[in-house]
Enzyme design. Structure first.
Site: not given
Length: 139
Positions: A33-34, A96, A102, A104
């Site tokens: 995750d950026i 979301q 997805h 995390h």
């Protein structure tokens, strides 16, 4: 395999948008995750576009969870965090932000101040029982 041309995660899977890929197989894709909540925060997605838990076929969910476990194990071996959360959100009210299913994978550090843990407060036992009866009808 269905992809949404406007979905950032679909673009990551296709290589249109760069990512720090951790793992890929025929059904899933895992990447860093950026916008990490903590060091090591990663995302695991199905390659097939599905907006949320409810739209995802059972096989897609199963494969994604297996990959999440694989990534969680690797993160734990690498970072040795105090704990780890698997978080999956459905809908804007549940935070979301990308409408592509997805998970995390979030390493946790004691007292990291991430506001996701709620305190325990005993509920109305009778009301909980009545609600359970209403829910069981749909299962």
């Amino acid at each position: 395999m269905h992809r949404d041309p406007d979905c950032i995660f679909c673009k990551i899977v296709s290589g249109e948008v760069p990512s720090f890929k951790l793992f890929e197989d025929e059904a899933t894709f895992a990447f860093m995750d950026i916008n990490p909540a903590n060091e090591g925060h990663a995302l695991v997605i199905p390659k097939e576009h599905t907006p949320d838990l409810y739209a995802a076929p059972d096989e897609v969910l199963a494969r994604t969870v297996v990959t999440a476990k694989r990534v969680a194990t690797a993160l734990t071996r690498t970072l040795n965090p105090d704990g780890l959360n698997l978080i999956q959100c459905n809908g804007a009210a549940a935070a979301q932000s990308v409408m592509h299913f997805h998970i995390h994978v979030l390493p946790r550090i004691t007292d990291d101040a991430l506001a996701m843990n709620w305190g325990l407060k005993l509920g109305d036992i009778d009301a909980i029982g009545r609600l359970a009866e209403r829910i069981r009808v749909w299962i």
